[in-house]
Design an enzyme around this catalytic site. Structure first.
Site, PDB file in Angstrom:
ATOM      1  CG  HIS A  50      -0.208   0.025   2.529  1.00  0.00           C
ATOM      2  ND1 HIS A  50      -0.069  -1.089   3.320  1.00  0.00           N
ATOM      3  CD2 HIS A  50       0.447   1.018   3.179  1.00  0.00           C
ATOM      4  CE1 HIS A  50       0.626  -0.785   4.391  1.00  0.00           C
ATOM      5  NE2 HIS A  50       0.954   0.491   4.339  1.00  0.00           N
TER       6      HIS A  50
HETATM    7  C1  T46 Z   1       3.065   0.734   6.760  1.00  0.00           C
HETATM    8  C2  T46 Z   1       3.870  -0.500   6.903  1.00  0.00           C
HETATM    9  C3  T46 Z   1       5.355  -0.226   6.916  1.00  0.00           C
HETATM   10  C4  T46 Z   1      -3.746  -0.580  13.676  1.00  0.00           C
HETATM   11  O1  T46 Z   1      -4.854  -0.776  14.211  1.00  0.00           O
HETATM   12  N1  T46 Z   1      -2.958   0.451  14.110  1.00  0.00           N
HETATM   13  C5  T46 Z   1      -1.751   0.698  13.563  1.00  0.00           C
HETATM   14  O2  T46 Z   1      -1.065   1.654  13.991  1.00  0.00           O
HETATM   15  C6  T46 Z   1      -1.291  -0.114  12.462  1.00  0.00           C
HETATM   16  C7  T46 Z   1       0.040   0.166  11.783  1.00  0.00           C
HETATM   17  C8  T46 Z   1      -2.084  -1.146  12.049  1.00  0.00           C
HETATM   18  N2  T46 Z   1      -3.282  -1.379  12.650  1.00  0.00           N
HETATM   19  C9  T46 Z   1      -4.081  -2.535  12.248  1.00  0.00           C
HETATM   20  C10 T46 Z   1      -4.617  -2.494  10.824  1.00  0.00           C
HETATM   21  C11 T46 Z   1      -4.645  -3.969  10.435  1.00  0.00           C
HETATM   22  O3  T46 Z   1      -5.864  -4.528  10.885  1.00  0.00           O
HETATM   23  O4  T46 Z   1      -3.225  -3.691  12.300  1.00  0.00           O
HETATM   24  C12 T46 Z   1      -3.500  -4.580  11.236  1.00  0.00           C
HETATM   25  C13 T46 Z   1      -2.265  -4.867  10.402  1.00  0.00           C
HETATM   26  O5  T46 Z   1      -1.898  -3.678   9.677  1.00  0.00           O
HETATM   27  P1  T46 Z   1      -1.416  -3.708   8.149  1.00  0.00           P
HETATM   28  O6  T46 Z   1      -2.029  -4.853   7.442  1.00  0.00           O
HETATM   29  O7  T46 Z   1      -1.643  -2.353   7.559  1.00  0.00           O
HETATM   30  O8  T46 Z   1       0.156  -3.986   8.357  1.00  0.00           O
HETATM   31  P2  T46 Z   1       1.327  -3.882   7.275  1.00  0.00           P
HETATM   32  O9  T46 Z   1       2.505  -4.525   7.874  1.00  0.00           O
HETATM   33  O10 T46 Z   1       0.882  -4.355   5.931  1.00  0.00           O
HETATM   34  O11 T46 Z   1       1.587  -2.297   7.136  1.00  0.00           O
HETATM   35  C14 T46 Z   1       2.122  -1.561   8.231  1.00  0.00           C
HETATM   36  C15 T46 Z   1       1.397  -0.220   8.396  1.00  0.00           C
HETATM   37  O12 T46 Z   1      -0.012  -0.432   8.480  1.00  0.00           O
HETATM   38  C16 T46 Z   1       1.662   0.723   7.258  1.00  0.00           C
HETATM   39  O13 T46 Z   1       1.247   2.033   7.608  1.00  0.00           O
HETATM   40  O14 T46 Z   1       3.493   1.680   6.122  1.00  0.00           O
HETATM   41  O15 T46 Z   1       3.520  -1.318   8.035  1.00  0.00           O
END
Ligand code: T46
Length: 134
Positions: A50
């Site tokens: 993303h």
């Molecule tokens: C990014 C990369 C480097 C939250 O509720 N609070 C938070 O602060 C974050 C970061 C995530 N979440 C929830 C949203 C999803 O349900 O945790 C779950 C996993 O997040 P996500 O699938 O977005 O994780 P990544 O590793 O794909 O991405 C993350 C960050 O979301 C993003 O901002 O830049 O790490």
């Protein structure tokens, strides 16, 4: 100009052990509003996939290593993060993918804003359209 903007943090360690400090608007180029950690990652997965409309972040591998791809819609560059004294500045409007996490990897991310799902661009074609219009 490279998409991979690295920040080198001073190692404040001594013979008792290592210490690295992160300070908003000092060695981190924004106000830090949020920090999160990615750890115990499943082998072989890809995370990220993303971009963010406005959020700026700095990613630091506190332990172990992982690979980061940054993509501005035209160019795509990759690096390995593998030390607490080096951070990757991820500006807004950059597509990111993280992969090849080692089993012990603890990736800390410092963010310029609170969590906001509406700041995410999760579709690559939409991302290309947005950066193309800028
Ligand atoms: C990014 C990369 C480097 C939250 O509720 N609070 C938070 O602060 C974050 C970061 C995530 N979440 C929830 C949203 C999803 O349900 O945790 C779950 C996993 O997040 P996500 O699938 O977005 O994780 P990544 O590793 O794909 O991405 C993350 C960050 O979301 C993003 O901002 O830049 O790490």
């Amino acid at each position: 100009m490279s998409l991979l903007k690295l920040i080198n943090f001073k190692n404040l360690g001594d013979d008792r052990g290592q210490l690295v400090s992160f300070e908003g608007n000092k060695n981190i180029p924004f106000d830090i509003k949020r920090a999160y950690c990615i750890h115990n990652t499943t082998t072989g997965i890809v995370r990220g996939l993303h971009a963010h409309k406005t959020l700026k972040q700095v990613a630091i591998a506190l332990k172990g290593s992982c690979k980061f791809i940054l993509d501005n819609g035209c160019d795509r560059e990759e690096l390995t993060l593998d030390m607490p004294t080096q951070g990757l500045l991820i500006d807004s409007c950059l597509w990111r993918e993280m992969h090849d996490f080692t089993e012990d990897c603890v990736l800390m991310v410092l963010a310029s804003d609170y969590y906001d799902e509406s700041d995410y661009i999760r579709d690559y074609q939409e991302f290309k359209k947005i950066v193309g219009e800028k």
